[in-house]
Design an enzyme around this catalytic site. Structure first.
Site, PDB file in Angstrom:
ATOM      1  N   HIS A 110      -0.367   6.932  -2.924  1.00  0.00           N
ATOM      2  CA  HIS A 110      -0.541   8.382  -2.946  1.00  0.00           C
ATOM      3  C   HIS A 110      -0.608   8.844  -4.395  1.00  0.00           C
ATOM      4  O   HIS A 110       0.238   8.454  -5.208  1.00  0.00           O
ATOM      5  CB  HIS A 110       0.666   9.082  -2.317  1.00  0.00           C
ATOM      6  N   HIS A 140      -1.779   1.419   0.439  1.00  0.00           N
ATOM      7  CA  HIS A 140      -2.363   2.598  -0.210  1.00  0.00           C
ATOM      8  C   HIS A 140      -1.359   3.207  -1.168  1.00  0.00           C
ATOM      9  O   HIS A 140      -0.149   3.061  -0.995  1.00  0.00           O
ATOM     10  CB  HIS A 140      -2.805   3.638   0.826  1.00  0.00           C
TER      11      HIS A 140
HETATM   12  P1  5GP Z   1       2.199   6.470   4.373  1.00  0.00           P
HETATM   13  O1  5GP Z   1       3.279   7.212   5.083  1.00  0.00           O
HETATM   14  O2  5GP Z   1       1.809   5.273   5.189  1.00  0.00           O
HETATM   15  O3  5GP Z   1       2.483   6.184   2.961  1.00  0.00           O
HETATM   16  O4  5GP Z   1       0.999   7.480   4.284  1.00  0.00           O
HETATM   17  C1  5GP Z   1      -0.063   7.557   5.150  1.00  0.00           C
HETATM   18  C2  5GP Z   1      -0.782   8.813   4.756  1.00  0.00           C
HETATM   19  O5  5GP Z   1      -2.006   8.826   5.438  1.00  0.00           O
HETATM   20  C3  5GP Z   1      -0.043  10.107   5.130  1.00  0.00           C
HETATM   21  O6  5GP Z   1       0.194  10.850   3.949  1.00  0.00           O
HETATM   22  C4  5GP Z   1      -0.986  10.807   6.080  1.00  0.00           C
HETATM   23  O7  5GP Z   1      -1.028  12.181   5.823  1.00  0.00           O
HETATM   24  C5  5GP Z   1      -2.320  10.137   5.787  1.00  0.00           C
HETATM   25  N1  5GP Z   1      -3.207  10.037   6.922  1.00  0.00           N
HETATM   26  C6  5GP Z   1      -2.877   9.714   8.196  1.00  0.00           C
HETATM   27  N2  5GP Z   1      -3.979   9.652   8.965  1.00  0.00           N
HETATM   28  C7  5GP Z   1      -5.030   9.937   8.150  1.00  0.00           C
HETATM   29  C8  5GP Z   1      -6.443  10.029   8.375  1.00  0.00           C
HETATM   30  O8  5GP Z   1      -6.952   9.841   9.469  1.00  0.00           O
HETATM   31  N3  5GP Z   1      -7.214  10.325   7.298  1.00  0.00           N
HETATM   32  C9  5GP Z   1      -6.676  10.546   6.059  1.00  0.00           C
HETATM   33  N4  5GP Z   1      -7.529  10.849   5.075  1.00  0.00           N
HETATM   34  N5  5GP Z   1      -5.356  10.478   5.807  1.00  0.00           N
HETATM   35  C10 5GP Z   1      -4.533  10.176   6.851  1.00  0.00           C
END
Ligand code: 5GP
Length: 140
Positions: free
Chosen positions: A105, A103
């Site tokens: 951001h 993903h």
């Molecule tokens: P990463 O740290 O893997 O780049 O980001 C994962 C992102 O997913 C985090 O910014 C967190 O806030 C978001 N996130 C975690 N669980 C959920 C969820 O259940 N739904 C949504 N929409 N975002 C989530």
């Protein structure tokens, strides 16, 4: 690298097992609000194809998802009159990755406003729903 786990939270959202504040969806990509928003309009752009992160993704997946990142960045900037847009992407836990499905951001930046903590406080559902609509309305 550890293999892809089909039970990760984004895979479950893509399969419709868990709800999300969706901004946009087509056959290849899902765009939704980050529920632990770091700034107003913080969105996640997620290819539907299974990959853990950038390191194991297919080139065609990347080309398609980056086009959507650009569209969504423009829409978020317009929706909230943001002063800038940060695009972030983490690969593996030591680099900050917490959900192991690729993903990107898209984080609107507002002059003189500090970003919230990464995966910190849960945002208000009504605000996320309204912000998802506002961004969707600006998509070209
Ligand atoms: P990463 O740290 O893997 O780049 O980001 C994962 C992102 O997913 C985090 O910014 C967190 O806030 C978001 N996130 C975690 N669980 C959920 C969820 O259940 N739904 C949504 N929409 N975002 C989530």
């Amino acid at each position: 690298m550890t293999s892809y786990d089909q039970s990760n939270i984004f895979a479950r959202i893509i399969r419709g097992e868990i709800s999300a504040h969706k901004v946009y969806e087509d056959g290849d990509v899902l765009v939704m609000m980050d529920i632990f928003s770091q700034s107003r309009g913080h969105v996640l752009v997620i290819p539907k194809a299974a990959s853990r992160n950038l390191l194991d993704a297919a080139p065609a997946t990347l080309a398609n998802v980056l086009t959507t990142v650009q569209r969504v960045a423009r829409a978020a900037e317009a929706a909230f009159s943001a002063d800038g847009i940060r695009v972030q992407q983490f690969n593996e836990a030591p680099a900050g990755q917490t959900v192991f499905h690729l993903h990107f951001h898209v984080i609107p930046i507002y002059a003189n406003v500090e970003l919230g903590r990464h995966a910190g406080l849960k945002a208000d559902d009504a605000e996320l729903a309204a912000d998802a609509k506002a961004i969707a309305a600006q998509l070209d």
